[in-house]
Design an enzyme around this catalytic site. Structure first.
Site, PDB file in Angstrom:
ATOM      1  N   PRO A  74       0.793  -1.236   0.000  1.00  8.92           N
ATOM      2  CA  PRO A  74       0.000   0.000   0.000  1.00  8.92           C
ATOM      3  C   PRO A  74       0.824   1.284   0.000  1.00  8.92           C
ATOM      4  O   PRO A  74       0.269   2.368  -0.079  1.00  8.92           O
ATOM      5  CB  PRO A  74      -0.806  -0.112   1.304  1.00  8.92           C
ATOM      6  CG  PRO A  74       0.074  -0.932   2.207  1.00  8.92           C
ATOM      7  CD  PRO A  74       0.785  -1.906   1.318  1.00  8.92           C
ATOM      8  N   CYS A  85       9.235 -10.113   4.250  1.00  9.68           N
ATOM      9  CA  CYS A  85       8.890 -10.250   5.672  1.00  9.68           C
ATOM     10  C   CYS A  85       8.703 -11.741   5.966  1.00  9.68           C
ATOM     11  O   CYS A  85       7.778 -12.143   6.656  1.00  9.68           O
ATOM     12  CB  CYS A  85       7.659  -9.431   6.030  1.00  9.68           C
ATOM     13  SG  CYS A  85       6.221  -9.834   5.058  1.00  9.68           S
TER      14      CYS A  85
END
Ligand code: SAM
Length: 448
Positions: A110, A228
């Site tokens: 985002p 991640c």
């Protein structure tokens, strides 16, 4: 319960401490952190504790309701996980700060890393923020508008399509889609979705994305790769493949010992029981120089600039002297003048969904100003504004009726503590609220 196959694999990874890792997942919470916008700096408070590796990053003692903070909607800060902000060390240590750069964020929605990169760009640089999934690309666009971006293009392309710009970018961030184990503490539901097969699927996709990115990187340029995920297949193994297959040169960063970031082989890992943040891996690579020069794309189609007459309508709204104003489907955009040629070429080669600053819709005798203009500091200083109280600001952001006492008639910027939220148009007996419908706060109150 964390997946046993993941834990078993991690035993041989530098810095992994099984007991500490399990304890971090069972007994502690992910810290809440934000990164401030240097072009809309909000006031600091005592509850904010600096994040060592980012100039604008802060931990908060508690997680407030960001939804009900007007400064969040004004783009004064971005809520971002602390480990991800390590990007700043890489960019500041590996890139020159005194020359314009072409920067690509290839997997950008985002917008955490895009807004971060945007804040770090040397003058006259530009950012291409790309996201392949259309709905997510729109969120990315909205976040960059909120950030007040001017020198940025938002694109909605598959990484393969960046091969059309060979040797072009000075810096590329590939924050790759991954199996997500690094966020298990924040999002325990993700544990159920994790599998060895998903890790393998992600690793193959990461290689495909990196091959396309490498084409678009100029010789001597830097690629920042991050995930991640804790899995070696998505991290060190991908880095080893880059070094072997693409002759990529991994880069060393100078990180302070007290940050507790663990050197990996190659790259860097953030473990949640060591560094104050979530699981994160990154590695920076330089593309070898081979004498080839960046291929500067030639514009295939010149865009229509705003005429002199039309400019007399636009001029009272804008500050910038140094902009190229173009008209696209009756909408006026401001581009930095010096980027016109390059951006025209990008528009021809990529699927650009937003560029520069959207100024507004041009009608025969007037301009209807766009939300992006209000959120940008290029707005002309003579445009009136009205300062809202906290309760008025929330009503405004919910698009509910309210009547500020002091509003001038006509188009007015609604502000909170000096930061622009968006437009209102004040008529004699009512206020028309122009806060974009799709951005409005839907919840009625913090409790609901
Ligand atoms: N960099 C973002 C940030 O800091 O806010 C987060 C990016 S997230 C880890 C990875 C992104 O890659 C997602 O937005 C996802 O939609 C996108 N993605 C998914 N599949 C992709 C693909 N095949 N090629 C490129 N990007 C992809």
């Amino acid at each position: 319960m964390l997946p046993a196959s993941l834990l078993d694999q991690l035993c041989s990874v530098p810095g992994f401490d099984r007991a500490g890792f399990l304890q971090a997942h069972q007994e502690s919470q992910a810290p809440t952190s934000i990164r401030l916008n240097p072009s809309k700096l909000p006031p600091l408070n005592d509850a904010m504790q600096p994040i060592g590796w980012s100039r604008y990053g802060y931990y908060l003692q508690q997680r407030p309701s960001f939804t009900f903070d007007p400064l969040f909607h004004a783009g004064c800060y971005y809520v971002q996980e602390a480990s991800s902000m390590l990007l700043e060390q890489a960019f500041m240590q590996l890139m020159p700060q005194d020359q314009p750069l072409r920067v690509l964020d290839l997997c950008a929605a985002p917008g955490g890393k895009s807004t971060h990169l945007y804040s770090l760009l040397p003058p006259k640089s530009f950012l291409v923020a790309n996201e392949v999934i259309r709905s997510r690309a729109l969120v990315l666009r909205d976040n960059l508008i909120k950030w007040g971006a001017k020198n940025a293009l938002v694109t909605n392309n598959d990484p393969e399509q960046f091969r059309a710009l060979p040797n072009y970018f000075d810096w590329i961030t590939v924050d790759a889609p991954c199996s997500g184990s690094g966020l298990f503490r924040k999002d325990p539901d993700a544990i159920g979705q994790w599998s060895v097969a998903a890790v393998q699927h992600c690793a193959a996709r990461q290689q495909r994305i990196l091959l396309a990115a490498w084409e678009a990187l100029r010789p001597g340029g830097i690629l920042f790769y991050s995930t991640c995920s804790y899995s070696v297949e998505e991290n060190e193994a991908i880095a080893a493949w880059m070094i072997h297959e693409l002759k990529a040169k991994s880069q060393t960063l100078h990180l302070q010992a007290e940050w507790n970031i663990t050197p990996a082989d190659p790259g860097y890992r953030c473990w949640p029981d060591k560094a104050k943040g979530e699981g994160f891996y990154c590695c920076c690579f330089q593309k070898p120089t081979d004498g080839s020069q960046p291929v500067l794309p030639r514009a295939q189609r010149k865009l229509r600039s705003v005429s002199k007459n039309e400019m007399s309508i636009v001029r009272p709204w804008v500050n910038s002297e140094d902009a190229f104003y173009l008209l696209l489907h009756q909408t006026v955009y401001a581009w930095p003048s010096h980027l016109r040629g390059e951006w025209e070429a990008c528009v021809a080669l990529l699927h650009v969904i937003y560029s520069g600053v959207r100024i507004g819709e041009l009608l025969p005798d007037k301009l209807v100003p766009d939300h992006a203009l209000a959120q940008n500091n290029d707005l002309h200083h003579s445009i009136p504004s009205v300062s809202l109280s906290l309760s008025e600001a929330i009503l405004y952001l919910q698009r509910k009726p309210f009547m500020p006492e002091q509003a001038a008639k006509g188009w007015t910027v609604a502000t909170y503590e000096g930061f622009a939220l968006g437009w209102i148009n004040a008529l004699a007996s009512r206020i028309n609220n122009y806060y974009p419908k799709e951005l409005r706060i839907i919840k009625d109150s913090q409790a609901s």
